[in-house]
Design an enzyme around this catalytic site. Structure first.
Site, PDB file in Angstrom:
ATOM      1  N   SER A  21       0.874  -1.182   0.000  1.00 63.55           N
ATOM      2  CA  SER A  21       0.000   0.000   0.000  1.00 63.55           C
ATOM      3  C   SER A  21       0.904   1.223   0.000  1.00 63.55           C
ATOM      4  O   SER A  21       2.094   1.123   0.334  1.00 63.55           O
ATOM      5  CB  SER A  21      -0.843  -0.020   1.286  1.00 63.55           C
ATOM      6  OG  SER A  21      -1.449   1.243   1.510  1.00 63.55           O
TER       7      SER A  21
ATOM      8  N   TYR B  25      -2.102  -1.046  10.413  1.00 63.64           N
ATOM      9  CA  TYR B  25      -2.036  -1.196   8.948  1.00 63.64           C
ATOM     10  C   TYR B  25      -0.696  -0.669   8.425  1.00 63.64           C
ATOM     11  O   TYR B  25      -0.026  -1.317   7.625  1.00 63.64           O
ATOM     12  CB  TYR B  25      -3.215  -0.425   8.346  1.00 63.64           C
ATOM     13  CG  TYR B  25      -3.454  -0.642   6.869  1.00 63.64           C
ATOM     14  CD1 TYR B  25      -4.184  -1.736   6.411  1.00 63.64           C
ATOM     15  CD2 TYR B  25      -2.978   0.269   5.923  1.00 63.64           C
ATOM     16  CE1 TYR B  25      -4.433  -1.928   5.059  1.00 63.64           C
ATOM     17  CE2 TYR B  25      -3.222   0.087   4.570  1.00 63.64           C
ATOM     18  CZ  TYR B  25      -3.955  -1.008   4.144  1.00 63.64           C
ATOM     19  OH  TYR B  25      -4.200  -1.184   2.800  1.00 63.64           O
TER      20      TYR B  25
HETATM   21  P1  NAD Z   1     -11.432  -6.212   0.042  1.00 61.93           P
HETATM   22  O1  NAD Z   1     -12.001  -6.049   1.413  1.00 61.93           O
HETATM   23  O2  NAD Z   1     -12.295  -5.926  -1.147  1.00 61.93           O
HETATM   24  O3  NAD Z   1     -10.838  -7.679  -0.135  1.00 61.93           O
HETATM   25  C1  NAD Z   1     -10.144  -8.345   0.875  1.00 61.93           C
HETATM   26  C2  NAD Z   1     -10.067  -9.810   0.540  1.00 61.93           C
HETATM   27  O4  NAD Z   1      -9.370 -10.486   1.597  1.00 61.93           O
HETATM   28  C3  NAD Z   1     -11.438 -10.488   0.418  1.00 61.93           C
HETATM   29  O5  NAD Z   1     -11.389 -11.491  -0.590  1.00 61.93           O
HETATM   30  C4  NAD Z   1     -11.609 -11.132   1.792  1.00 61.93           C
HETATM   31  O6  NAD Z   1     -12.499 -12.238   1.803  1.00 61.93           O
HETATM   32  C5  NAD Z   1     -10.177 -11.562   2.056  1.00 61.93           C
HETATM   33  N1  NAD Z   1      -9.912 -11.823   3.470  1.00 61.93           N
HETATM   34  C6  NAD Z   1     -10.227 -11.032   4.537  1.00 61.93           C
HETATM   35  N2  NAD Z   1      -9.850 -11.631   5.679  1.00 61.93           N
HETATM   36  C7  NAD Z   1      -9.282 -12.822   5.317  1.00 61.93           C
HETATM   37  C8  NAD Z   1      -8.701 -13.889   6.041  1.00 61.93           C
HETATM   38  N3  NAD Z   1      -8.618 -13.860   7.388  1.00 61.93           N
HETATM   39  N4  NAD Z   1      -8.257 -14.955   5.357  1.00 61.93           N
HETATM   40  C9  NAD Z   1      -8.351 -15.014   4.004  1.00 61.93           C
HETATM   41  N5  NAD Z   1      -8.870 -14.022   3.269  1.00 61.93           N
HETATM   42  C10 NAD Z   1      -9.339 -12.941   3.929  1.00 61.93           C
HETATM   43  O7  NAD Z   1     -10.135  -5.280   0.045  1.00 61.93           O
HETATM   44  P2  NAD Z   1      -9.191  -4.712  -1.118  1.00 61.93           P
HETATM   45  O8  NAD Z   1      -9.304  -3.251  -1.098  1.00 61.93           O
HETATM   46  O9  NAD Z   1      -9.392  -5.442  -2.378  1.00 61.93           O
HETATM   47  O10 NAD Z   1      -7.779  -5.058  -0.479  1.00 61.93           O
HETATM   48  C11 NAD Z   1      -6.882  -6.002  -1.012  1.00 61.93           C
HETATM   49  C12 NAD Z   1      -5.474  -5.640  -0.584  1.00 61.93           C
HETATM   50  O11 NAD Z   1      -5.116  -4.380  -1.155  1.00 61.93           O
HETATM   51  C13 NAD Z   1      -5.298  -5.500   0.931  1.00 61.93           C
HETATM   52  O12 NAD Z   1      -4.076  -6.067   1.333  1.00 61.93           O
HETATM   53  C14 NAD Z   1      -5.285  -4.000   1.142  1.00 61.93           C
HETATM   54  O13 NAD Z   1      -4.566  -3.637   2.274  1.00 61.93           O
HETATM   55  C15 NAD Z   1      -4.588  -3.563  -0.133  1.00 61.93           C
HETATM   56  N6  NAD Z   1      -4.825  -2.148  -0.465  1.00 61.93           N
HETATM   57  C16 NAD Z   1      -6.087  -1.677  -0.683  1.00 61.93           C
HETATM   58  C17 NAD Z   1      -6.258  -0.331  -0.995  1.00 61.93           C
HETATM   59  C18 NAD Z   1      -7.618   0.283  -1.273  1.00 61.93           C
HETATM   60  O14 NAD Z   1      -7.717   1.512  -1.370  1.00 61.93           O
HETATM   61  N7  NAD Z   1      -8.671  -0.527  -1.428  1.00 61.93           N
HETATM   62  C19 NAD Z   1      -5.139   0.524  -1.084  1.00 61.93           C
HETATM   63  C20 NAD Z   1      -3.887  -0.008  -0.842  1.00 61.93           C
HETATM   64  C21 NAD Z   1      -3.727  -1.339  -0.547  1.00 61.93           C
END
Ligand code: NAD
Length: 258
Positions: free
Chosen positions: A140, A153
């Site tokens: 991130s 985080y």
């Molecule tokens: P999201 O909530 O849409 O997806 C998260 C996924 O992780 C889902 O498939 C969920 O079922 C799974 N998950 C949650 N807990 C779990 C567990 N204990 N075991 C297995 N799977 C689990 O979120 P996203 O925004 O798609 O995030 C994905 C990644 O991208 C994360 O690591 C997040 O930190 C990173 N990220 C997101 C953003 C943003 O703005 N959305 C920005 C930077 C980084």
């Protein structure tokens, strides 16, 4: 035979976008994450139609180290080496350090950081045997800079960037690379609570709440898309990217250029 690609947390958001991009490139996907059975079936169908032969699904809770070990050993034993490992599963919780619930801290460190250590250590031996592997850690902007009320985080994502560098050095002499992608705001369920909270605080619509978050941090004032993150991941799996390793690649509309 199609190479296996495991994308953790791929039932939703960024992980699903990355799974789509890898399916289009012909990888056999292993999906993981939580969700209703209908949602998971729909994701498997879609991934299959996009080009992944017989996609698989692991419902493993990645905060549980022994469950990860069991699941990965089984998959590698029965289906062969995982060639592409995308450590994407993650969660967010916001509170000041004094108010941060201890169980939330432990959960975020387990999922956003330790899970990547476990999947990597379990996938590496077979990658080394076949002298090919691509490990992509979805960190991130918070792996590079901090924001208030996100201590767990930020700590986990900085840790993940460090772990990426360590993995890159330990695999540098092989055809295995390890890189971190560092997205800025990407419109997925993970940031929905923050958008709603901002809209509520400002007394404006959800859409305006989202725009306020963008304006504050992301100079492009546009959300990153899951397709863009999928395309970059797919590129990192190609031969053209074989000398990119240990890198932190911001996809953040200029957030970390400030
Ligand atoms: P999201 O909530 O849409 O997806 C998260 C996924 O992780 C889902 O498939 C969920 O079922 C799974 N998950 C949650 N807990 C779990 C567990 N204990 N075991 C297995 N799977 C689990 O979120 P996203 O925004 O798609 O995030 C994905 C990644 O991208 C994360 O690591 C997040 O930190 C990173 N990220 C997101 C953003 C943003 O703005 N959305 C920005 C930077 C980084």
């Amino acid at each position: 035979m199609a190479q296996l690609a495991l994308v953790t947390g791929s039932t939703s958001g960024i992980g699903l976008g990355i799974a789509r991009a890898l399916a289009e490139a012909g990888y056999r996907l292993v999906l993981n994450g939580f969700g209703e059975p209908d949602q998971i079936d729909a994701a498997l169908d879609e991934i299959g139609q996009l080009g992944s032969p017989s996609p698989l699904y692991l419902g493993t809770d990645l905060t549980d180290a022994s469950a990860i070990e069991l699941a990965l050993r089984e998959v590698i034993h029965s289906e062969g080496p995982i060639s592409v490992l995308v450590n994407n599963a993650g969660m967010q919780f916001t509170a000041s350090i004094e108010d941060f619930p201890v169980d939330k801290w432990d959960q975020i460190i387990a999922l956003n950081l330790s899970a990547a250590f476990h999947t990597t250590r379990l996938c590496l031996p077979a990658m080394r045997n076949q002298n090919y592997g691509r490990i992509i850690n979805i960190a991130s902007v918070h792996g590079l800079v901090a924001s208030v009320n996100k201590s767990a985080y930020v700590a986990a994502k900085h840790g993940l960037v460090g772990f990426t560098k360590a993995t890159a050095l330990e695999t540098a002499k092989s055809n295995i690379t390890c890189n971190a992608i560092c997205p800025g705001w990407t419109h997925t369920p993970l940031i929905q609570t923050q958008i709603e909270q901002r809209a509520n605080d400002m007394g404006v619509s959800i859409e305006e709440g989202g725009r306020a978050l963008l304006t504050e941090k992301q100079p492009s004032e546009q959300f990153v898309t899951t397709d863009q993150l999928g395309a970059l991941t797919r590129f990192l799996c190609t031969d053209a990217a074989s000398q990119i390793t240990g890198a932190q690649l911001p996809v953040d509309g200029g957030w970390t250029a400030q």
